[in-house]
Design a protein around this motif. Structure first.
Motif, PDB file in Angstrom:
ATOM      1  N   ARG A  24       8.049 -23.557  46.394  1.00 41.34           N
ATOM      2  CA  ARG A  24       7.263 -22.463  46.926  1.00 41.34           C
ATOM      3  C   ARG A  24       5.797 -22.737  46.632  1.00 41.34           C
ATOM      4  O   ARG A  24       4.990 -22.073  47.506  1.00 41.34           O
ATOM      5  N   VAL A  27       4.587 -24.873  49.765  1.00 41.34           N
ATOM      6  CA  VAL A  27       4.624 -24.095  50.909  1.00 41.34           C
ATOM      7  C   VAL A  27       3.558 -23.138  51.186  1.00 41.34           C
ATOM      8  O   VAL A  27       2.818 -22.902  52.065  1.00 41.34           O
ATOM      9  N   ASN A  88      15.776 -18.564  48.061  1.00 40.86           N
ATOM     10  CA  ASN A  88      15.103 -19.577  49.183  1.00 40.86           C
ATOM     11  C   ASN A  88      15.651 -18.942  50.357  1.00 40.86           C
ATOM     12  O   ASN A  88      14.942 -19.364  51.560  1.00 40.86           O
ATOM     13  N   THR A  92      13.197 -18.564  53.609  1.00 45.62           N
ATOM     14  CA  THR A  92      13.317 -19.541  54.778  1.00 45.62           C
ATOM     15  C   THR A  92      13.406 -18.408  56.129  1.00 45.62           C
ATOM     16  O   THR A  92      12.619 -18.766  57.120  1.00 45.62           O
ATOM     17  N   THR A  93      14.277 -17.698  56.011  1.00 45.16           N
ATOM     18  CA  THR A  93      14.391 -16.799  57.115  1.00 45.16           C
ATOM     19  C   THR A  93      13.079 -15.818  57.673  1.00 45.16           C
ATOM     20  O   THR A  93      12.825 -15.588  58.538  1.00 45.16           O
ATOM     21  N   LEU A  95      10.067 -16.668  56.764  1.00 49.47           N
ATOM     22  CA  LEU A  95       9.011 -17.623  57.373  1.00 49.47           C
ATOM     23  C   LEU A  95       9.354 -17.861  58.787  1.00 49.47           C
ATOM     24  O   LEU A  95       8.240 -17.783  59.730  1.00 49.47           O
ATOM     25  N   ILE A  96      10.500 -18.122  59.149  1.00 46.39           N
ATOM     26  CA  ILE A  96      11.038 -18.603  60.460  1.00 46.39           C
ATOM     27  C   ILE A  96      10.595 -17.217  61.365  1.00 46.39           C
ATOM     28  O   ILE A  96       9.933 -17.344  62.564  1.00 46.39           O
ATOM     29  N   THR A 139      15.848 -10.499  56.922  1.00 47.88           N
ATOM     30  CA  THR A 139      14.968 -10.769  55.560  1.00 47.88           C
ATOM     31  C   THR A 139      14.785  -9.603  54.648  1.00 47.88           C
ATOM     32  O   THR A 139      15.143  -9.404  53.349  1.00 47.88           O
TER      33      THR A 139
END
Length: 646
Positions: A24, A27, A88, A92-93, A95-96, A139
């Motif tokens: 984390r 990123v 996580n 991830t979902t 950020l996309i 999310t």
């Protein structure tokens, strides 16, 4: 379900977290660099797009770094603890989704806009925007789901109680706790021979702190400890709470809210860290961890629950049963600090919610208090108007003081509290009528204080030296009289120093008498209301025993009168909520047990006073909460034949 034992139990323990989530941090730093690069390179020209770029990439980077810091701090404190922040998968979902939504927005806001795009490119941008919106919605739902539900526990270790069968806490108490005598009083009502030795100590000692328990850090208590420690309604439960292994603490605001929510006559039985949320599945709540729902301070009183939200400070009242009819225990493979019990309760306006309280151990005192009430454990109760106040130990000594016609058996004080009480009585005899002993631990070097005098009392093995005498004089230099009492005398240097600085030295003799040691002491005696050697009195052991026995018998008579003249069946029917009678009867049973098993000796006169006064307060709780006048009783009439012919 039976609990796994031995090696089987060891193999089903929860897995240890892998680490604080350093990915984390990486990123988050990358997102911050990307936001700065976009702003510096000038690829994004539209003002709204530039703001969105800072908010989306820069804000996401800051949040990721913040979550990493929280996780690292929690991981260092306890590697087995659940770590804060989204999973996580959710990150991830999210950020996309942000990248897709930002790309579509930036294209639409560019100078050429969507007008310069072909139909295929326009459909692609629209699809990216739609995909971003869908991913962000997923999310948000995922994060909400993770906040409301604990992390999944392997099926092999989920051993919560089945809903169909009531837990142990719902079972009635043992037979000896369900029936009270309403006829002849027990043996405890007979006159007791009373204590044989009454030399003094402070209140009955509190239960020892369990091994490995560290008191709460003062910084986390804020100012709450100052008034919760001093309030008779909370001091016992709050002291137990502070002795937990890792209490989260109670802020000053929460402490004030707790006191404001307590009804007159009510007191606290249990304080615990807890989490709570809207109604949910009770079996899932049994495996909650400390960060799986909204954190609250859970306070169980005689009459219900008081819940204080740690974030908002909101107070929720849930009157009635302690368990809402059923509680579910944590899975056996769960370890501290997540051991606890979950229950579904209802607020005073009927709104349901689910709560889990956390304990240091399974089947410990806290769980027993939750099931049966605190009657068998509580060591401090608030005063009640119907219960006579505890007699003043010094007044008892004064009432027992005599000038013996014949020598009495030596009774040198065996503890510091008795010596202080003898010194207090002596000072009142010298004319300092407002003399009082100081509370333990807060005397500032003084043991007895009055408006015109202060005193220190010592019980050393050797005679007192000059430094102690000089220290007394410097404690309150503006006070008119400084008196020093010792059970072992003084050195020559101490007497010389006392004469020089004006300290009166007294010695407590083996027969209880107090004698002057230096000239200044003689002057204080002569100047007092009881001047001269005739003021010296002896408190005999037999006299103290008679007075304490009389007080003990008076307490026993009041308790037994209320018990004998109360219809237990009616009080059971008139209980405020299901299970109240069983919780309250624990107080009365403990009071009757205290009378039946009264000690033959007490460490001090004060300890004897506290023992019997606390016993009466315990009994009073039962009658007060079930609406019966104390000590008159209620609901039983004398219906034998002779009662109608007066």
């Amino acid at each position: 379900m039976s609990a796994p034992t031995g090696p089987e139990q060891a193999t089903t323990s929860a897995p240890k977290p892998r680490g604080p989530g350093n990915g984390r941090l990486a990123v988050g730093v990358a997102l911050l660099v990307l936001a700065v690069t976009h702003q510096a390179a000038g690829h994004i020209t539209h003002p709204v797009a530039r703001v969105l770029d800072l908010l989306i990439f820069g804000g996401s980077g800051v949040l990721l770094i913040h979550w990493w810091r929280l996780r690292r701090g929690r991981y260092r404190a306890d590697p087995t603890a659940a770590l804060p922040g989204p999973s996580n998968l959710a990150l991830t979902t999210g950020l996309i989704g942000l990248v897709c939504a930002f790309g579509a927005s930036e294209t639409a806001l560019s100078p050429s806009g969507s007008a310069g795009l072909s139909d295929d490119e326009r459909e692609t941008v629209l699809g990216m925007g739609t995909l971003g919106a869908v991913l962000l919605s997923i999310t948000a739902l995922r994060i909400r789901y993770e906040r409301r539900r604990p992390a999944e526990t392997p099926a092999a270790v989920r051993t919560a109680l089945p809903v169909d069968d009531p837990p142990a806490s719902a079972q009635p108490l043992a037979a000896e706790h369900t029936a009270l005598p309403v006829g002849d009083p027990p043996a405890s009502a007979e006159p007791s021979p009373g204590p044989e030795h009454l030399p003094a100590s402070t209140a009955a000692p509190d239960e020892p702190t369990p091994a490995g328990v560290t008191p709460i850090d003062a910084t986390s208590q804020e100012a709450a400890a100052d008034f919760l420690h001093d309030d008779a309604r909370t001091v016992w439960a709050y002291r137990r709470y502070c002795a937990r292994r890792q209490p989260q603490g109670i802020s000053e605001t929460s402490g004030r809210a707790l006191l404001a929510a307590l009804e007159p006559g009510d007191h606290v039985e249990l304080i615990a860290d807890a989490v709570a949320t809207d109604e949910t599945d009770l079996m899932d709540a049994a495996d909650w961890k400390l960060d799986d729902a909204e954190p609250v301070v859970a306070v169980r009183t005689l009459r219900g629950w008081i819940l204080i939200d740690r974030h908002e400070g909101e107070v929720v009242l849930a009157p009635g049963p302690a368990d809402g009819g059923i509680t579910v225990s944590t899975a056996l493979a769960t370890s501290r600090p997540d051991i606890g019990r979950a229950a579904t309760l209802r607020t005073s306006d009927g709104r349901p919610f689910t709560m889990k309280v956390f304990f240091d151990e399974r089947d410990g005192v806290d769980e027993k208090i939750l099931e049966e009430g605190a009657g068998a454990y509580i060591r401090r109760l608030p005063e009640a108007d119907a219960v006579p106040p505890m007699p003043d130990a010094a007044a008892f000594l004064a009432a027992a003081a005599t000038r013996p016609a014949e020598p009495v058996r030596p009774s040198l004080p065996t503890d510091w509290r008795t010596a202080e009480e003898i010194a207090c009585v002596h000072m009142r005899g010298l004319g300092f009528q407002d003399a009082e002993t100081t509370p333990p631990g807060r005397d500032g070097g003084l043991d007895v204080t009055a408006s015109g005098a202060v005193a220190q009392v010592k019980m050393p093995a050797l005679p007192v030296g000059a430094p102690a005498v000089q220290q007394l004089r410097g404690t309150r230099p503006l006070t008119a009289n400084h008196l020093f009492y010792s059970t072992s005398g003084y050195t020559a240097a101490a007497v010389e120093a006392a004469d020089e600085i004006g300290v009166a030295l007294f010695r407590i003799e083996r027969d209880g008498a107090v004698n002057e040691v230096n000239g200044h002491a003689i002057e204080v005696v002569r100047a007092g209301a009881a001047a001269g050697p005739d003021a010296v009195t002896v408190v005999s052991e037999a006299a103290m025993t008679r007075h304490v026995t009389a007080y003990a018998d008076a307490v026993a008579a009041r308790i037994m009168n209320a018990t004998k003249h109360t219809d237990q069946d009616r009080t059971h029917e008139d209980q405020r909520y299901s299970g109240q009678w069983h919780r309250m009867v624990g107080y009365l049973h403990q009071a009757l047990e205290n009378l039946k098993e009264r000690p033959s000796e007490f460490p001090s006169l004060r300890a004897a006073m506290i023992y019997y006064h606390h016993t009466e307060l315990l009994a009073h709780v039962f009658f007060q909460e079930l609406g019966v006048a104390y000590p008159e009783g209620g609901g039983v009439t004398d219906d034998d034949l002779s009662s109608y012919y007066t």
